[in-house]
Design a protein around this motif. Structure first.
Motif, PDB file in Angstrom:
ATOM      1  N   CYS A   8       0.712  -1.380  -0.425  1.00  0.00           N
ATOM      2  CA  CYS A   8       0.068  -0.250  -0.261  1.00  0.00           C
ATOM      3  C   CYS A   8       0.771   1.206   0.159  1.00  0.00           C
ATOM      4  CB  CYS A   8      -0.976   0.008   1.136  1.00  0.00           C
ATOM      5  SG  CYS A   8      -1.410  -1.505   1.948  1.00  0.00           S
ATOM      6  N   CYS A  21       0.997   4.691  -2.251  1.00  0.00           N
ATOM      7  CA  CYS A  21      -0.098   5.236  -2.560  1.00  0.00           C
ATOM      8  C   CYS A  21      -0.719   6.223  -0.855  1.00  0.00           C
ATOM      9  CB  CYS A  21      -1.124   4.644  -3.506  1.00  0.00           C
ATOM     10  SG  CYS A  21      -0.331   4.329  -5.259  1.00  0.00           S
ATOM     11  N   HIS A  22      -0.243   5.108  -0.229  1.00  0.00           N
ATOM     12  CA  HIS A  22      -0.802   5.523   1.834  1.00  0.00           C
ATOM     13  C   HIS A  22       0.186   5.434   2.635  1.00  0.00           C
ATOM     14  CE1 HIS A  22      -5.274   5.261   0.341  1.00  0.00           C
ATOM     15  NE2 HIS A  22      -3.961   3.735  -0.748  1.00  0.00           N
ATOM     16  N   ARG A  41     -13.532   6.346   9.934  1.00  0.00           N
ATOM     17  CA  ARG A  41     -13.702   7.297   8.974  1.00  0.00           C
ATOM     18  C   ARG A  41     -15.024   7.078   7.626  1.00  0.00           C
ATOM     19  NH1 ARG A  41      -9.026   8.243   5.400  1.00  0.00           N
ATOM     20  NH2 ARG A  41      -8.295   8.819   7.391  1.00  0.00           N
ATOM     21  N   GLY A  50     -14.100   8.830   1.838  1.00  0.00           N
ATOM     22  CA  GLY A  50     -14.426   9.525   1.150  1.00  0.00           C
ATOM     23  C   GLY A  50     -14.547  11.489   1.548  1.00  0.00           C
ATOM     24  N   TYR A 106     -10.347  12.488  -4.292  1.00  0.00           N
ATOM     25  CA  TYR A 106     -11.155  10.742  -3.844  1.00  0.00           C
ATOM     26  C   TYR A 106     -11.842  11.497  -5.935  1.00  0.00           C
ATOM     27  CZ  TYR A 106     -10.502  10.621   0.701  1.00  0.00           C
ATOM     28  OH  TYR A 106     -10.305  10.239   2.275  1.00  0.00           O
ATOM     29  N   SER A 107     -12.068  10.512  -6.130  1.00  0.00           N
ATOM     30  CA  SER A 107     -13.024  10.000  -6.981  1.00  0.00           C
ATOM     31  C   SER A 107     -14.157  10.733  -6.355  1.00  0.00           C
ATOM     32  CB  SER A 107     -13.276   8.407  -7.807  1.00  0.00           C
ATOM     33  OG  SER A 107     -13.307   7.833  -6.517  1.00  0.00           O
ATOM     34  N   TRP A 161     -15.832   2.462   6.737  1.00  0.00           N
ATOM     35  CA  TRP A 161     -14.452   2.117   7.074  1.00  0.00           C
ATOM     36  C   TRP A 161     -14.879   1.512   7.999  1.00  0.00           C
ATOM     37  CZ3 TRP A 161     -14.242   0.814   2.278  1.00  0.00           C
ATOM     38  CH2 TRP A 161     -13.906   1.789   1.090  1.00  0.00           C
ATOM     39  N   THR A 186     -13.905   3.398  -8.309  1.00  0.00           N
ATOM     40  CA  THR A 186     -13.151   3.974  -7.474  1.00  0.00           C
ATOM     41  C   THR A 186     -11.869   4.055  -8.604  1.00  0.00           C
ATOM     42  OG1 THR A 186     -11.292   3.995  -5.857  1.00  0.00           O
ATOM     43  CG2 THR A 186     -12.186   1.704  -6.290  1.00  0.00           C
ATOM     44  N   ARG A 187     -10.984   5.340  -8.453  1.00  0.00           N
ATOM     45  CA  ARG A 187      -9.482   4.456  -8.730  1.00  0.00           C
ATOM     46  C   ARG A 187      -8.749   5.297  -8.218  1.00  0.00           C
ATOM     47  NH1 ARG A 187      -6.537   9.469  -7.871  1.00  0.00           N
ATOM     48  NH2 ARG A 187      -7.433  10.830  -6.021  1.00  0.00           N
ATOM     49  N   MET A 188      -8.616   4.257  -6.593  1.00  0.00           N
ATOM     50  CA  MET A 188      -8.139   3.159  -6.348  1.00  0.00           C
ATOM     51  C   MET A 188      -7.253   1.653  -7.207  1.00  0.00           C
ATOM     52  SD  MET A 188      -7.416   1.693  -2.790  1.00  0.00           S
ATOM     53  CE  MET A 188      -6.925   0.387  -2.127  1.00  0.00           C
TER      54      MET A 188
HETATM   55  C1  HEM Z   1      -8.391   4.476  -1.652  1.00  0.00           C
HETATM   56  C2  HEM Z   1      -6.555   1.160   1.226  1.00  0.00           C
HETATM   57  C3  HEM Z   1      -3.572  -0.102  -1.941  1.00  0.00           C
HETATM   58  C4  HEM Z   1      -4.574   4.355  -3.767  1.00  0.00           C
HETATM   59  C5  HEM Z   1      -8.171   4.104  -0.232  1.00  0.00           C
HETATM   60  C6  HEM Z   1      -9.366   4.380   1.245  1.00  0.00           C
HETATM   61  C7  HEM Z   1      -8.617   2.415   1.984  1.00  0.00           C
HETATM   62  C8  HEM Z   1      -7.269   2.345   1.183  1.00  0.00           C
HETATM   63  C9  HEM Z   1      -9.115   2.255   3.157  1.00  0.00           C
HETATM   64  C10 HEM Z   1     -10.470   4.636   0.970  1.00  0.00           C
HETATM   65  C11 HEM Z   1      -9.826   5.950   1.929  1.00  0.00           C
HETATM   66  C12 HEM Z   1     -10.849   7.330   2.491  1.00  0.00           C
HETATM   67  O1  HEM Z   1     -12.293   7.139   1.850  1.00  0.00           O
HETATM   68  O2  HEM Z   1     -10.857   7.685   2.987  1.00  0.00           O
HETATM   69  C13 HEM Z   1      -5.304   0.493   0.682  1.00  0.00           C
HETATM   70  C14 HEM Z   1      -4.706  -0.069   1.301  1.00  0.00           C
HETATM   71  C15 HEM Z   1      -3.461  -0.580   0.696  1.00  0.00           C
HETATM   72  C16 HEM Z   1      -4.070   0.142  -0.898  1.00  0.00           C
HETATM   73  C17 HEM Z   1      -5.274  -0.382   2.641  1.00  0.00           C
HETATM   74  C18 HEM Z   1      -2.762  -1.597   0.330  1.00  0.00           C
HETATM   75  C19 HEM Z   1      -3.858  -3.315   0.534  1.00  0.00           C
HETATM   76  C20 HEM Z   1      -3.538   1.286  -3.307  1.00  0.00           C
HETATM   77  C21 HEM Z   1      -2.590   1.441  -3.706  1.00  0.00           C
HETATM   78  C22 HEM Z   1      -3.255   2.816  -4.711  1.00  0.00           C
HETATM   79  C23 HEM Z   1      -3.941   3.026  -3.728  1.00  0.00           C
HETATM   80  C24 HEM Z   1      -1.323   0.514  -4.681  1.00  0.00           C
HETATM   81  C25 HEM Z   1      -1.687   3.602  -5.802  1.00  0.00           C
HETATM   82  C26 HEM Z   1      -2.156   2.812  -6.578  1.00  0.00           C
HETATM   83  C27 HEM Z   1      -5.557   4.997  -3.712  1.00  0.00           C
HETATM   84  C28 HEM Z   1      -6.691   5.704  -4.327  1.00  0.00           C
HETATM   85  C29 HEM Z   1      -7.990   6.507  -3.274  1.00  0.00           C
HETATM   86  C30 HEM Z   1      -7.695   4.876  -2.433  1.00  0.00           C
HETATM   87  C31 HEM Z   1      -6.667   6.898  -5.123  1.00  0.00           C
HETATM   88  C32 HEM Z   1      -8.517   7.437  -3.893  1.00  0.00           C
HETATM   89  C33 HEM Z   1     -10.134   6.230  -4.673  1.00  0.00           C
HETATM   90  C34 HEM Z   1     -11.175   7.078  -4.437  1.00  0.00           C
HETATM   91  O3  HEM Z   1     -10.959   7.962  -4.426  1.00  0.00           O
HETATM   92  O4  HEM Z   1     -11.942   6.324  -5.313  1.00  0.00           O
HETATM   93  N1  HEM Z   1      -7.315   2.531   0.018  1.00  0.00           N
HETATM   94  N2  HEM Z   1      -5.032   1.487  -0.235  1.00  0.00           N
HETATM   95  N3  HEM Z   1      -4.389   1.954  -2.752  1.00  0.00           N
HETATM   96  N4  HEM Z   1      -6.132   4.125  -2.776  1.00  0.00           N
HETATM   97 FE1  HEM Z   1      -6.095   2.677  -1.372  1.00  0.00          FE
END
Ligand code: HEM
Length: 108
Positions: free
Chosen positions: A15, A18-19, A39, A42, A49-50, A63, A82-84
């Motif tokens: 993770c 990105c995080h 939380r 978004g 966020y998307s 969450w 989602t853009r994740m």
């Molecule tokens: C959003 C966890 C891997 C990019 C989120 C959220 C969580 C999360 C819980 C929602 C956060 C919120 O609502 O405030 C994780 C975990 C990961 C992981 C635990 C590993 C297992 C990644 C990776 C990337 C990434 C590898 C980039 C390539 C993003 C992005 C968002 C996001 C851009 C915003 C998504 C949106 O707005 O649609 N992630 N993530 N994440 N994550 Fe991850």
């Protein structure tokens, strides 16, 4: 869940591109994940966020261990646009350990 946070720290390497978590955590490509449990999806001020993640939060997505487990197994199955861009973690133990690790950075 009965996850092991120490094992989850290793899973979190997937993770970290990105995080961030911890005292110095900043929003990067993805939002910082301190206090992620409880939380609204978004809902972190200052994070990018998307539209679909923001809408998911407005529709009531918060969450918890269950919703994180589902999102981390298959992000697009829970939030279709989602853009994740992360394939997901197929191993339930990896997810439980990771969630235990994240819980250690959450007050809720
Ligand atoms: C959003 C966890 C891997 C990019 C989120 C959220 C969580 C999360 C819980 C929602 C956060 C919120 O609502 O405030 C994780 C975990 C990961 C992981 C635990 C590993 C297992 C990644 C990776 C990337 C990434 C590898 C980039 C390539 C993003 C992005 C968002 C996001 C851009 C915003 C998504 C949106 O707005 O649609 N992630 N993530 N994440 N994550 Fe991850």
């Amino acid at each position: 869940g009965m996850g092991d946070p120490a094992l989850g720290a290793a899973v979190f390497k997937k993770c970290q591109s990105c995080h961030q978590v911890g005292d110095q955590a900043k929003n990067r490509v993805g939002p910082q994940l301190n206090d992620i449990l409880g939380r609204t999806a978004g809902g972190l001020e200052g994070a990018k966020y998307s539209k679909s993640m923001i809408q998911a939060g407005k529709d009531g997505l918060v969450w918890s261990e269950d919703t994180l487990d589902s999102f981390l197994e298959s992000p697009k199955s829970l939030v279709a646009k989602t853009r994740m861009s992360f394939r997901g973690l197929k191993d339930p133990e990896d997810r439980a350990n990771l969630i235990a690790y994240l819980r250690s950075f959450s007050n809720g």
